[in-house]
Design a protein around this motif. Structure first.
Motif, mmCIF file in Angstrom:
data_model
loop_
_atom_site.group_PDB
_atom_site.id
_atom_site.type_symbol
_atom_site.label_atom_id
_atom_site.label_comp_id
_atom_site.label_asym_id
_atom_site.label_seq_id
_atom_site.Cartn_x
_atom_site.Cartn_y
_atom_site.Cartn_z
ATOM 1 N N SER A 48 6.614 -39.588 59.448
ATOM 2 C CA SER A 48 6.795 -38.447 58.556
ATOM 3 C C SER A 48 8.083 -37.673 58.839
ATOM 4 C CB SER A 48 5.595 -37.507 58.657
ATOM 5 O OG SER A 48 4.423 -38.147 58.207
ATOM 6 N N SER A 127 7.473 -39.799 48.117
ATOM 7 C CA SER A 127 7.609 -39.707 49.573
ATOM 8 C C SER A 127 7.539 -38.267 50.060
ATOM 9 C CB SER A 127 8.938 -40.331 50.016
ATOM 10 O OG SER A 127 10.036 -39.608 49.465
ATOM 11 N N GLU A 237 -6.998 -48.219 61.867
ATOM 12 C CA GLU A 237 -5.930 -48.915 61.139
ATOM 13 C C GLU A 237 -4.802 -49.378 62.061
ATOM 14 O OE1 GLU A 237 -4.241 -47.087 57.730
ATOM 15 O OE2 GLU A 237 -5.989 -47.391 56.470
ATOM 16 N N THR A 238 -4.647 -48.752 63.230
ATOM 17 C CA THR A 238 -3.599 -49.186 64.149
ATOM 18 C C THR A 238 -3.872 -50.598 64.668
ATOM 19 O OG1 THR A 238 -4.758 -48.074 65.961
ATOM 20 C CG2 THR A 238 -3.004 -46.854 64.881
ATOM 21 N N ALA A 241 -2.709 -52.902 61.932
ATOM 22 C CA ALA A 241 -1.247 -52.953 61.909
ATOM 23 C C ALA A 241 -0.696 -53.809 63.047
ATOM 24 C CB ALA A 241 -0.680 -51.534 61.990
ATOM 25 N N ASN A 246 0.549 -53.673 58.530
ATOM 26 C CA ASN A 246 0.159 -52.690 57.530
ATOM 27 C C ASN A 246 1.442 -52.172 56.893
ATOM 28 O OD1 ASN A 246 -0.940 -50.671 55.961
ATOM 29 N ND2 ASN A 246 -2.244 -49.849 57.578
ATOM 30 N N THR A 247 1.629 -52.449 55.610
ATOM 31 C CA THR A 247 2.902 -52.127 54.958
ATOM 32 C C THR A 247 3.035 -50.649 54.618
ATOM 33 O OG1 THR A 247 2.067 -52.556 52.722
ATOM 34 C CG2 THR A 247 2.969 -54.435 53.953
ATOM 35 N N PHE A 248 1.943 -49.897 54.600
ATOM 36 C CA PHE A 248 1.964 -48.473 54.221
ATOM 37 C C PHE A 248 2.634 -48.253 52.872
ATOM 38 C CE2 PHE A 248 1.929 -48.458 58.911
ATOM 39 C CZ PHE A 248 0.751 -47.772 59.124
ATOM 40 N N GLU A 254 3.569 -58.292 55.109
ATOM 41 C CA GLU A 254 2.747 -57.800 56.212
ATOM 42 C C GLU A 254 3.265 -58.306 57.555
ATOM 43 O OE1 GLU A 254 -1.278 -58.850 55.350
ATOM 44 O OE2 GLU A 254 -1.616 -57.061 54.118
ATOM 45 N N THR A 466 -8.219 -43.071 56.281
ATOM 46 C CA THR A 466 -7.365 -43.612 57.344
ATOM 47 C C THR A 466 -8.032 -43.492 58.701
ATOM 48 O OG1 THR A 466 -5.371 -43.048 56.093
ATOM 49 C CG2 THR A 466 -5.109 -43.432 58.451
ATOM 50 N N ARG A 550 -3.350 -38.786 54.236
ATOM 51 C CA ARG A 550 -1.899 -38.642 54.073
ATOM 52 C C ARG A 550 -1.535 -37.493 53.142
ATOM 53 N NH1 ARG A 550 -2.823 -44.265 54.277
ATOM 54 N NH2 ARG A 550 -1.890 -45.218 56.127
#
Length: 636
Positions: A48, A127, A237-238, A241, A246-248, A254, A466, A550
């Motif tokens: 972020s 974004s 989710e980590t 990834a 994980n493409t977010f 991927e 998430t 998010r």
């Protein structure tokens, strides 16, 4: 003359008393009521903060090169046109976390670094992170120097944030500068990974200043801490990834996303862990004869071995281990076709399951070390940057921070991933694993990706899409033995649907589930509040129905509640410890709208029809009758 001199002395004594009282109030962490003294410090979450190039990189076969101060994270144009070049500026060495030899990136500074990651007509709104938050600050008259962003390189593990960038030294100076500049303490707003960063800062501070001054420093510099979407026991989710990528939402494969994610030392910072396991604190060693060179002792309670799934809803990882070891376990499709399958008939894959403890202590990565080239690098980082960290092993449940006012805020009742089934894909690294099934929690039950019910230990609610509820709700343990619970609609309301339970008994490590009704069409916010357990301290937990992890920092409901609570706190004549929940009316012109059924502006006691040139529909002409400050007086 004698009478005048005596009067002057009285005035001087009175003035001195006022100044001393003000100093006492601030030193005790109390806000004196002067709106201009408060500062807000924002600690953003993972990915972020903008990253900018600090190199000159020529990108072949692309008209777009990287020059110093060019945007790297996030410039989607360069990502799409020169992905290999862009990756050089993003990747870190997985062992020592140094930059790529051809390109390095560093975090941007100031509020602009966290408002929009990729500014632009189309990409900007997509974004946007903290932009709406800053708009609210401006709308309510907050000065420009009162809101301070403290961006950081979210790719680095905590120890390297300090070693490379002196981040925690700078953060301490930021608090001290804000106090000197504005004369009052700060309010900390941390989102997602930013909460782990703030926790590490508090532990680092213990080793930086004398123990007798630690609480005094916190009281003087930090008035309140708002933990938003904090993954207090990690995020599932980590794991996805790290194994499959994980493409977010980025336009990359991927496999590429996995390659990038696993190069970041911070990728392990949010790994799930058990609430029953703790590491000893270096803080205690520091004041009992100095820091020793030995490592943290990581110990688990007996409950860990008697309970299922380390207290989580289910096993986090279920994985098929192939019969062939090493890199040959993942041949390409063409190589697999040429293999003599008769030699593999007896080599059936084995399915293993792993809990949160077995992920955080490295057991899982050791089990797949012979089958996955990333495991060795992950184990290295896990030991070096986390278990052997001299300040804090973050895989330890966080007790309530010693701050006067703590507010823990998160979303609930969204479909959230809590477990995965992995199998070999038959493809080479980094695409060597494939997800065969996903376990979700949804409103008190566990279901698979195909929709089947799954056995386990689901909580009374689900997470925020998430982070699972089990991790988010850990902060309920920060509440005391008696808790007041209020449930109210998120939207503006007249108080008819507000439910209250007072003095609800609460036991440590047990969830608090209110006995309250829900209307299926209404989104609620549930407040758990405690101002009695610790004298002089307040703790509150806010649960927002359907608030996305998010997007929660952009939620108008959250921003409204924050402003009302802060507005309540700066008035010394308030009768309650927390802002009233009895009613919620419009606070801004944007909150007023046209009621077509009654042919007038809704909320007539707050809003009125007032046309301004340029309004294109009736709702735009509905505006507050009074200023926002006058409206806020209803909540004192």
């Amino acid at each position: 003359m004698g009478g005048e001199e005596q009067q002057r002395r009285r005035l001087a004594i009175a003035l001195a008393a006022v100044l001393l009282l003000g100093t006492f109030e601030l030193s005790e962490g109390e806000f004196s009521g002067d709106y201009s003294k408060l500062s807000g410090i924002i600690i953003p979450g993972f990915a972020s903060t903008q990253l900018r190039a600090w190199s000159i990189l020529d990108c072949p076969y692309s008209p777009l090169d990287f020059n110093p101060l060019d945007l790297v994270w996030l410039d989607t144009t360069k990502l799409l046109s020169a992905v290999n070049c862009w990756l050089k500026c993003m990747l870190l060495d997985p062992y020592n976390q140094t930059d790529h030899p051809e390109c390095k990136s560093r975090p941007d500074s100031g509020l602009s670094a966290i408002t929009e990651l990729d500014p632009g007509y189309i990409t900007g709104p997509l974004s946007s992170v903290w932009k709406e938050w800053v708009k609210w600050c401006i709308e309510f008259g907050i000065e420009a120097n009162a809101i301070i962003a403290v961006p950081y390189d979210w790719r680095l593990p905590p120890s390297l944030l300090e070693e490379r960038d002196l981040y925690f030294h700078k953060l301490k100076l930021t608090f001290e500068t804000a106090l000197k500049l504005r004369g009052g303490p700060s309010v900390v707003f941390a989102h997602s990974l930013g909460n782990h960063v703030f926790r590490y800062f508090l532990e680092w501070l213990k080793l930086e200043i004398a123990p007798k001054q630690y609480i005094q420093w916190l009281d003087e510099h930090i008035y309140a801490y708002f933990a938003v979407g904090a993954p207090l026991l990690g995020a599932i989710e980590t794991v996805k990834a790290a194994l499959s990528g994980n493409t977010f939402g980025l336009p990359v494969s991927e496999g590429t996303a996995r390659l990038m994610f696993n190069s970041f030392g911070s990728s392990l910072w949010m790994m799930p862990f058990s609430k029953y396991c703790r590491a000893d604190g270096k803080y205690l060693k520091h004041f009992s004869g100095g820091i020793r060179k030995d490592h943290h002792t990581y110990q688990c309670e007996q409950e860990e071995f008697h309970s299922n799934y380390s207290g989580w809803p289910t096993n986090i990882i279920n994985i098929e281990i192939p019969s062939i070891r090493g890199f040959d376990a993942y041949p390409s499709v063409s190589e697999f076709a040429d293999t003599n399958l008769s030699s593999m008939e007896c080599g059936l894959p084995t399915q293993l399951s792993f809990s949160a403890r077995e992920i955080s202590d490295g057991t899982f990565f050791k089990a797949i070390e012979d089958y996955d080239p990333d495991s060795k690098r992950i184990l290295h980082q896990l030991k070096k940057s986390y278990h052997d960290d001299p300040v804090l092993n973050p895989f330890t449940p966080w007790d309530r921070p010693p701050i006067k006012n703590v507010f823990c805020i998160y979303g609930i009742d969204s479909k959230t991933e809590v477990g995965y089934y992995f199998a070999p894909s038959g493809k080479p690294y980094p695409d060597n694993w494939i997800i065969t099934d996903v376990i979700y929690e949804i409103e008190g039950s566990l279901i698979s990706r195909s929709g089947n019910q799954v056995e386990g230990n689901p909580g009374p609610a689900s997470g925020d899409e998430t982070v699972p509820y089990h991790s988010l709700s850990w902060c309920k343990n920060w509440l005391g033995q008696r808790v007041n619970i209020t449930r109210a609609p998120q939207s503006e309301h007249d108080g008819s649907d507000v439910q209250v339970e007072l003095n609800v008994e609460h036991h440590y490590e047990q969830d608090i589930v209110p006995n309250m009704t829900r209307s299926p069409r209404v989104k609620y916010i549930t407040y758990y509040e405690d101002s009695e357990s610790i004298p002089g301290q307040r703790t509150a937990v806010w649960e927002l129905d359907k608030a996305n992890h998010r997007n929660i920092v952009r939620s108008p409901v959250l921003m409204r509640e924050l402003w009302l609570q802060i507005w309540h706190d700066i008035h010394l004549d308030t009768k309650s410890n927390f802002v009233t929940k009895a009613k919620r009316g419009p606070l801004r012109n944007e909150d007023c709208y046209w009621d077509y059924g009654k042919a007038r502006c809704a909320w007539p006691e707050y809003c009125e029809y007032r046309y301004v040139f340029g309004d294109v529909h009736l709702g735009q002409s509905c505006r507050l009758r009074n200023s926002s400050a006058d409206t806020l007086l209803h909540y004192v």
